[in-house]
Design a protein around this motif. Structure first.
Motif, PDB file in Angstrom:
ATOM      1  N   ALA A 219     -18.803 -12.113  -8.851  1.00 13.50           N
ATOM      2  CA  ALA A 219     -19.781 -12.069  -8.540  1.00 13.50           C
ATOM      3  C   ALA A 219     -21.263 -12.479  -9.049  1.00 13.50           C
ATOM      4  N   ALA A 220     -21.300 -12.150 -10.305  1.00 10.39           N
ATOM      5  CA  ALA A 220     -22.295 -12.160 -11.125  1.00 10.39           C
ATOM      6  C   ALA A 220     -22.534 -14.049 -11.490  1.00 10.39           C
ATOM      7  N   HIS A 221     -21.413 -14.581 -11.509  1.00  6.02           N
ATOM      8  CA  HIS A 221     -21.484 -15.991 -12.003  1.00  6.02           C
ATOM      9  C   HIS A 221     -22.134 -16.757 -10.796  1.00  6.02           C
ATOM     10  N   TYR A 222     -21.628 -16.245  -9.248  1.00  7.32           N
ATOM     11  CA  TYR A 222     -21.838 -17.249  -8.259  1.00  7.32           C
ATOM     12  C   TYR A 222     -23.172 -16.535  -7.355  1.00  7.32           C
ATOM     13  N   THR A 223     -23.852 -15.765  -8.081  1.00  6.75           N
ATOM     14  CA  THR A 223     -24.975 -15.011  -7.306  1.00  6.75           C
ATOM     15  C   THR A 223     -26.376 -15.344  -8.121  1.00  6.75           C
ATOM     16  N   ASP A 224     -27.283 -16.150  -7.513  1.00 10.15           N
ATOM     17  CA  ASP A 224     -28.468 -16.449  -8.166  1.00 10.15           C
ATOM     18  C   ASP A 224     -29.611 -15.551  -7.887  1.00 10.15           C
ATOM     19  N   SER A 225     -29.755 -14.959  -6.583  1.00 12.40           N
ATOM     20  CA  SER A 225     -30.695 -14.187  -6.276  1.00 12.40           C
ATOM     21  C   SER A 225     -30.129 -13.180  -5.390  1.00 12.40           C
ATOM     22  N   GLY A 226     -30.607 -11.937  -5.135  1.00 13.35           N
ATOM     23  CA  GLY A 226     -30.098 -10.639  -4.362  1.00 13.35           C
ATOM     24  C   GLY A 226     -29.461  -9.791  -4.979  1.00 13.35           C
ATOM     25  N   TYR A 227     -28.310  -9.360  -4.619  1.00  9.70           N
ATOM     26  CA  TYR A 227     -27.613  -8.182  -5.195  1.00  9.70           C
ATOM     27  C   TYR A 227     -26.333  -8.281  -5.101  1.00  9.70           C
ATOM     28  N   ILE A 228     -25.527  -7.365  -6.003  1.00  6.98           N
ATOM     29  CA  ILE A 228     -24.095  -7.314  -6.222  1.00  6.98           C
ATOM     30  C   ILE A 228     -23.781  -5.688  -5.884  1.00  6.98           C
ATOM     31  N   ARG A 229     -22.804  -5.571  -5.111  1.00 10.46           N
ATOM     32  CA  ARG A 229     -22.460  -3.878  -4.590  1.00 10.46           C
ATOM     33  C   ARG A 229     -21.083  -3.615  -4.861  1.00 10.46           C
ATOM     34  N   LEU A 230     -20.905  -2.547  -5.656  1.00  8.23           N
ATOM     35  CA  LEU A 230     -19.881  -2.020  -6.119  1.00  8.23           C
ATOM     36  C   LEU A 230     -19.564  -0.768  -5.297  1.00  8.23           C
ATOM     37  N   SER A 231     -18.654  -0.700  -4.469  1.00 13.15           N
ATOM     38  CA  SER A 231     -18.210   0.429  -3.508  1.00 13.15           C
ATOM     39  C   SER A 231     -17.068   0.949  -3.566  1.00 13.15           C
ATOM     40  N   LEU A 232     -16.928   2.366  -3.763  1.00 18.20           N
ATOM     41  CA  LEU A 232     -15.683   3.046  -4.065  1.00 18.20           C
ATOM     42  C   LEU A 232     -15.262   3.648  -2.552  1.00 18.20           C
ATOM     43  N   ASN A 233     -13.863   3.852  -2.108  1.00 18.62           N
ATOM     44  CA  ASN A 233     -13.447   4.318  -0.888  1.00 18.62           C
ATOM     45  C   ASN A 233     -11.912   4.942  -1.464  1.00 18.62           C
ATOM     46  N   PRO A 234     -11.647   5.776  -0.677  1.00 11.80           N
ATOM     47  CA  PRO A 234     -10.407   6.548  -0.668  1.00 11.80           C
ATOM     48  C   PRO A 234      -9.178   5.646  -0.785  1.00 11.80           C
ATOM     49  N   GLU A 235      -9.403   4.480  -0.446  1.00 14.37           N
ATOM     50  CA  GLU A 235      -8.092   3.402  -0.568  1.00 14.37           C
ATOM     51  C   GLU A 235      -8.295   2.447  -1.774  1.00 14.37           C
ATOM     52  N   GLY A 236      -9.342   2.417  -2.133  1.00 13.92           N
ATOM     53  CA  GLY A 236      -9.788   1.575  -3.490  1.00 13.92           C
ATOM     54  C   GLY A 236     -11.100   1.109  -3.541  1.00 13.92           C
ATOM     55  N   PHE A 237     -11.602  -0.049  -3.577  1.00 26.60           N
ATOM     56  CA  PHE A 237     -13.049  -0.251  -3.841  1.00 26.60           C
ATOM     57  C   PHE A 237     -13.258  -2.053  -3.130  1.00 26.60           C
TER      58      PHE A 237
ATOM     59  N   VAL B 209     -16.162  -5.351  -3.824  1.00 25.24           N
ATOM     60  CA  VAL B 209     -17.406  -5.926  -4.681  1.00 25.24           C
ATOM     61  C   VAL B 209     -17.781  -6.938  -3.663  1.00 25.24           C
ATOM     62  N   GLU B 210     -19.169  -6.655  -3.435  1.00 26.05           N
ATOM     63  CA  GLU B 210     -19.886  -7.637  -2.240  1.00 26.05           C
ATOM     64  C   GLU B 210     -21.225  -8.270  -3.056  1.00 26.05           C
ATOM     65  N   ASP B 211     -21.413  -9.474  -2.505  1.00 29.18           N
ATOM     66  CA  ASP B 211     -22.596  -9.995  -3.246  1.00 29.18           C
ATOM     67  C   ASP B 211     -23.104 -11.068  -2.318  1.00 29.18           C
ATOM     68  N   SER B 212     -24.269 -11.379  -2.576  1.00 27.15           N
ATOM     69  CA  SER B 212     -25.271 -12.285  -1.913  1.00 27.15           C
ATOM     70  C   SER B 212     -25.355 -13.615  -2.185  1.00 27.15           C
ATOM     71  N   GLY B 213     -24.214 -14.210  -2.922  1.00 28.23           N
ATOM     72  CA  GLY B 213     -24.320 -15.492  -3.713  1.00 28.23           C
ATOM     73  C   GLY B 213     -24.018 -16.437  -2.700  1.00 28.23           C
ATOM     74  N   VAL B 214     -23.680 -17.866  -3.283  1.00 24.01           N
ATOM     75  CA  VAL B 214     -23.484 -18.955  -2.725  1.00 24.01           C
ATOM     76  C   VAL B 214     -22.323 -18.892  -1.538  1.00 24.01           C
ATOM     77  N   GLY B 215     -21.407 -17.785  -1.573  1.00 25.12           N
ATOM     78  CA  GLY B 215     -20.398 -17.770  -0.810  1.00 25.12           C
ATOM     79  C   GLY B 215     -19.398 -18.869  -1.082  1.00 25.12           C
ATOM     80  N   ILE B 216     -18.241 -18.714  -0.173  1.00 24.11           N
ATOM     81  CA  ILE B 216     -17.139 -19.619  -0.523  1.00 24.11           C
ATOM     82  C   ILE B 216     -17.001 -20.649   0.932  1.00 24.11           C
TER      83      ILE B 216
END
Length: 445
Positions: free
Chosen positions: A338-356, A358-365
């Motif tokens: 996420a850090a490598h492919y995101t030039d501006s915006g945010y990176i979000r790490l969220s935990l949940n009962p099943e796992g976690f 990782v979301e970003d506002s990068g260039v996408g796939i």
């Protein structure tokens, strides 16, 4: 043509088809032969009877009469012997005629322009034919059933060594160095050749696996010393009061990279092990513990790039402890990606009962690459010079090994979200592609 049936079913079907063809041809031959022989015999008998009637002394005073099951007609005959109109067209020879819903065999003779016709009821003949047809049909069905039973018995006997070989290959740990060969258990036939081929193939696999294990062990052993030297040197430099802020930051980056390298070597070493007795070789940690450590490691790097790091740990994460090395490698690679492919915006790490997740506002796939992103050496943006495209492949391998599940969600207008389910209820790691709207980059959950 591709067959979906098993080999045993194919043998049974082959026996049934062969039996049907042979029994069918035999039955048709019997019926045709019997029909032809009876027709010849009846024709001969009728011809003899007709000749006997033609040798009468006088037509008006017969000394011979036809049998009760026969009818005699001739041209110019009187009363019951008059030739009916429906028989006048018959030529000389043997015929089958139908009158009043009854069938007859007919023998016709033409003498001096006069037609002589002798009819014989063929009800008995038809009854014999029906009995013959019934016997042939019953024989055909019985032979077909017998062929299926024999095919089943022979299929079991023929397939027994193949099934035994399959069970040995499936249940034995043939990749172990002390595993006994398969070929001595079988005769020198096709199954024996198959066993020899299995032994050769498994031998090459064992050699390749041993080379991989030796390579992994050697690499991990040889890298530990220089990594330990780097870590010790970084610790000594950190306590040096003469370091300025820029130099201290560089030393911290070297220390983090060294620690990541040590964890990566440890991860590859654990993945290369044949056994999964992780309790003796791996530390255990919860998702929250690993997330707290990685947030502390990556926060400075992400924020120095001008990005906003959101850490949503308010949702109660699972208290279950997992393999700390594997979990740290999965979460760390997703944060690094996420850090490598995101030039501006945010990176979000969220935990949940099943796992976690990782979301970003990068260039996408790109859409055409989404299904291939977890393959080795596949990168989302080839224009970026760093990276070999192995991070997500490593994530996939670890999830497959641990029975975790990865879901890739493409967010709009750009960016992506990786969701990792650690519950293990899905029976393995798969990739699901979805598209959903992303939260505004500036909105913190």
């Amino acid at each position: 043509m591709e067959f979906k049936q098993s080999l045993a079913q194919r043998i049974i079907i082959a026996f049934a088809v062969m039996s049907a063809l042979v029994a069918g041809a035999f039955g048709v031959g019997i019926v045709s032969t019997v029909h032809l022989v009876e027709e010849r015999l009846i024709s001969s008998v009728l011809g003899g009877d007709l000749q006997r009637l033609l040798r009468m002394d006088s037509v008006s005073d017969w000394s011979h009469r036809p049998r009760p099951d026969q009818l005699f007609y001739f041209s110019g005959g009187r009363d019951d012997f008059e030739l009916p109109k429906d028989l006048r067209h018959l030529e000389a020879g043997f015929h089958e005629v139908f009158r009043d819903q009854l069938s007859y065999h007919a023998m016709v003779e033409v003498v001096d322009g006069r037609h002589y016709v002798l009819l014989q009821d063929q009800s008995d003949f038809e009854e014999r034919e029906r009995v013959l047809f019934a016997v042939v049909l019953v024989g055909f069905v019985l032979s077909l059933a017998l062929a299926v039973v024999l095919g089943w018995l022979l299929a079991r006997r023929v397939m027994a060594p193949v099934i035994r070989l399959a069970r040995q290959v499936r249940h034995r740990d043939q990749l172990l160095g002390l595993a006994p060969p398969l070929a001595p258990d079988y005769a020198a036939d096709e199954v024996g050749q198959l066993a020899v081929a299995f032994d050769d193939t498994l031998g090459r696999l064992r050699d390749a696996l041993n080379r991989e294990r030796l390579f992994t062990s050697d690499v991990s052993h040889e890298l530990r010393t220089p990594l330990m030297v780097l870590a010790t040197s970084c610790e000594l430099l950190m306590v040096n009061p003469g370091l300025d802020t820029r130099a201290r930051n560089q030393v911290e980056r070297i220390a983090r990279a060294t620690e990541e390298m040590r964890e990566l070597v440890k991860t590859f070493l654990m993945l290369a092990r044949a056994q999964h007795d992780e309790s003796a070789i791996a530390s255990r940690a919860t998702v929250r513990e690993v997330a707290d450590d990685l947030i502390g490691v990556w926060r400075d790097t992400i924020e120095q790039k001008g990005l906003t790091l959101y850490y949503d740990g308010r949702v109660s994460a699972s208290p279950v402890q997992y393999n700390a090395t594997f979990l740290q490698s999965v979460m760390g690679n997703l944060l690094r990606n996420a850090a490598h492919y995101t030039d501006s915006g945010y990176i979000r790490l969220s935990l949940n009962p099943e796992g976690f997740s990782v979301e970003d506002s990068g260039v996408g796939i790109p859409e055409e690459q989404r299904e291939a992103m977890f393959r080795p050496f596949v990168r989302g943006d080839e224009r970026r010079g760093e990276g070999l495209g192995l991070g997500l492949s490593l994530v996939q391998r670890i999830c497959d090994d641990q029975g975790w599940h990865v879901k890739l969600t493409a967010t709009l207008p750009h960016g992506c979200c990786f969701q990792v389910d650690l519950s293990g209820l899905r029976g393995g790691s798969t990739v699901e592609i979805q598209v959903e709207s992303a939260l505004p980059p500036g909105e913190q959950p």
